[in-house]
Design a protein around this motif. Structure first.
Motif, PDB file in Angstrom:
ATOM      1  N   UNK A 150      -1.870  44.621 101.405  1.00 23.43           N
ATOM      2  CA  UNK A 150      -0.745  43.690 101.506  1.00 23.43           C
ATOM      3  C   UNK A 150      -0.468  42.970 100.187  1.00 23.43           C
ATOM      4  N   UNK A 151      -1.441  43.015  99.284  1.00 21.41           N
ATOM      5  CA  UNK A 151      -1.270  42.267  98.035  1.00 21.41           C
ATOM      6  C   UNK A 151      -0.449  43.057  97.028  1.00 21.41           C
ATOM      7  N   UNK A 205       3.781  43.793  96.128  1.00 20.06           N
ATOM      8  CA  UNK A 205       5.149  43.468  96.476  1.00 20.06           C
ATOM      9  C   UNK A 205       5.897  44.647  97.095  1.00 20.06           C
ATOM     10  N   UNK A 257       4.777  45.315 100.649  1.00 19.88           N
ATOM     11  CA  UNK A 257       5.294  44.307 101.586  1.00 19.88           C
ATOM     12  C   UNK A 257       6.778  44.529 101.835  1.00 19.88           C
ATOM     13  N   UNK A 295       3.940  40.113 111.233  1.00 19.32           N
ATOM     14  CA  UNK A 295       3.890  38.760 111.810  1.00 19.32           C
ATOM     15  C   UNK A 295       3.003  37.852 110.973  1.00 19.32           C
ATOM     16  N   UNK A 296       1.812  38.371 110.643  1.00 16.69           N
ATOM     17  CA  UNK A 296       0.875  37.581 109.853  1.00 16.69           C
ATOM     18  C   UNK A 296       1.484  37.177 108.523  1.00 16.69           C
ATOM     19  N   UNK A 297       2.144  38.112 107.882  1.00 15.37           N
ATOM     20  CA  UNK A 297       2.735  37.822 106.579  1.00 15.37           C
ATOM     21  C   UNK A 297       3.789  36.739 106.700  1.00 15.37           C
ATOM     22  N   UNK A 298       4.546  36.818 107.768  1.00 17.64           N
ATOM     23  CA  UNK A 298       5.580  35.805 107.957  1.00 17.64           C
ATOM     24  C   UNK A 298       4.939  34.431 108.106  1.00 17.64           C
ATOM     25  N   UNK A 299       3.884  34.409 108.894  1.00 20.59           N
ATOM     26  CA  UNK A 299       3.158  33.165 109.086  1.00 20.59           C
ATOM     27  C   UNK A 299       2.603  32.667 107.759  1.00 20.59           C
ATOM     28  N   UNK A 300       2.037  33.599 107.017  1.00 25.83           N
ATOM     29  CA  UNK A 300       1.441  33.241 105.738  1.00 25.83           C
ATOM     30  C   UNK A 300       2.487  32.675 104.787  1.00 25.83           C
ATOM     31  N   UNK A 301       3.620  33.328 104.728  1.00 24.78           N
ATOM     32  CA  UNK A 301       4.628  32.889 103.762  1.00 24.78           C
ATOM     33  C   UNK A 301       5.147  31.501 104.129  1.00 24.78           C
ATOM     34  N   UNK A 316       3.338  29.236 105.146  1.00 25.08           N
ATOM     35  CA  UNK A 316       2.293  28.272 104.817  1.00 25.08           C
ATOM     36  C   UNK A 316       2.066  28.126 103.336  1.00 25.08           C
ATOM     37  N   UNK A 317       2.613  29.045 102.577  1.00 22.90           N
ATOM     38  CA  UNK A 317       2.456  28.940 101.140  1.00 22.90           C
ATOM     39  C   UNK A 317       3.483  27.952 100.613  1.00 22.90           C
ATOM     40  N   UNK A 318       3.038  26.954  99.906  1.00 20.22           N
ATOM     41  CA  UNK A 318       3.984  25.982  99.355  1.00 20.22           C
ATOM     42  C   UNK A 318       4.897  26.671  98.356  1.00 20.22           C
TER      43      UNK A 318
END
Lengths: 218, 218
Positions: A140-141, A143, A146, A207-213, A215-217
């Motif tokens: 996932x790391x 671009x 993703x 889904x996880x990535x969406x959640x992660x993004x 949460x990233x400031x």
DNA sequence: CCACTCTGTGAACTGTGCTTCACATATCTC
DNA sequence: GAGATATGTGAAGCACAGTTCACAGAGTGG
């Protein structure tokens, strides 16, 4: 994942026996060992989750054992039994690598609390070591990968060149490289008609990535 | 993130004007351009989110424009206007890189629906391109770094050598390397007393990792 | 003051991920 | 069947992450 195995290392047979008994009565699979040297083999065989070791023993003491243990089995938790409740003992215990300590004399519930707490923490930290984790996160790391996942999440299905143009990437072999990577990690699949789709796991990751993004400031 | 800018490219001034008007009335910031050549400069200046382009134009047509556009601005969405509603046109439009298409003649709401849908998808996919994403994920894609995060999540705070022993890693410089990496990504911090702690963002990531690990099939 | 641990830096080495290019097979279209 | 397009493989090169090693100042304890 049946029952947690706990190894008790103490040269004092009485104490060792009583600890094993307490733990056994509480549902754990407890095994005793009378020296650090003997323990090493037992550990290799039983792969315990937790080791309780007395720091004062003839031969190799707990202090010497711990670095060896941590080195070969980094995910075994170590509780040290210190002679008397002095700050100094506690500090040195922690300093030499113990994850926790209890001081003689201790009560039954002191022991059990420490054991349970450490098994909890072990469960928590070992989540982070799951084998697949490295691969998925490394996958996932990137671009482009993703972007591929996001695109497939929107369009549901897509052919190779279509996807390549959609991403605006000139070199199709580059896309192919990343598709292969995603396939290897079971995030996308390809049917007989060569159509790429997200797998169930792929959708979870989106889904996880969406959640992660979120949460990233920014 | 104020108002979405949309660029309309069509040599037919009437059609172009009416599209711009429809979009403007709906609250978008719409701009017209009468040729693909002129559009390229406008795009560079305005950085629109969406481009609506007619595929039949004198000079460079929409078909030729799209690869150029995708190459330089991969995150601009392209809606193509195809001459008449034939399957063939639609297919070639998508094949040459358009993200969507509408066929002349189209109704007002057909246009708006297509525009809104594409802006939605754009918002979705551009989440995945956020700059910090690569760094954070690459940072998390390492067992030792995750172990450090997990440990700090349990113990709240820890000094350097303590942490090193806890992880069972012999070479302390290795740990230092990963700590530096985590610090660079603002997941941990170090106070004057050299104590390492999770930052707020670090704690968020620990949560995310836990969620992630629960979703990865064992 | 001496020794030892703690904490950290910088350079050399290594493996691997990503890109690029050259080429090879299918598949489609006319 | 010929030519274009789609799909994919394999090798070469480059950049960078991770490891290891040698070393060094800062603290700390005796």
């Amino acid at each position: 994942m049946a029952v947690e195995t706990i190894l008790v290392i103490d040269d004092d047979q009485d104490l060792r026996g009583s600890i094993v008994e307490i733990l056994s009565n509480d549902g754990f699979h407890a095994v005793g060992s009378e020296s650090a040297e003997a323990a090493l083999e037992t550990i290799r065989a039983l792969k315990p989750s937790l080791v309780i070791v007395d720091n004062m023993m003839p031969g190799m003491g707990g202090m010497a054992l711990m670095p060896l243990l941590k080195k070969d089995f980094p995910n075994i938790r170590i509780i040290m039994i210190t002679a008397f409740s002095t700050v100094e003992n506690a500090v040195t215990a922690m300093k030499s690598g113990a994850d926790d300590y209890i001081s003689k004399p201790f009560r039954r519930d002191e022991l059990l609390v420490a054991v349970r707490r450490n098994l909890e923490e072990l469960k928590f930290t070992s989540q982070f070591l799951e084998s697949g984790m490295d691969d998925i996160l490394a996958c996932l790391a990137n671009q482009i990968r993703r972007q591929i996942l996001a695109t497939l999440a929107c369009e549901k299905q897509m052919r190779f060149m279509n996807l390549t143009r959609h991403l605006g990437i000139a070199d199709h072999t580059k896309v192919n490289f990343h598709l292969k990577n995603l396939k290897m990690n079971n995030l996308i699949s390809q049917d007989r008609e060569k159509v790429y789709r997200l797998t169930a796991e792929g959708e979870k990751m989106v889904d996880c990535l969406q959640l992660l993004s979120s949460r990233i400031p920014s």
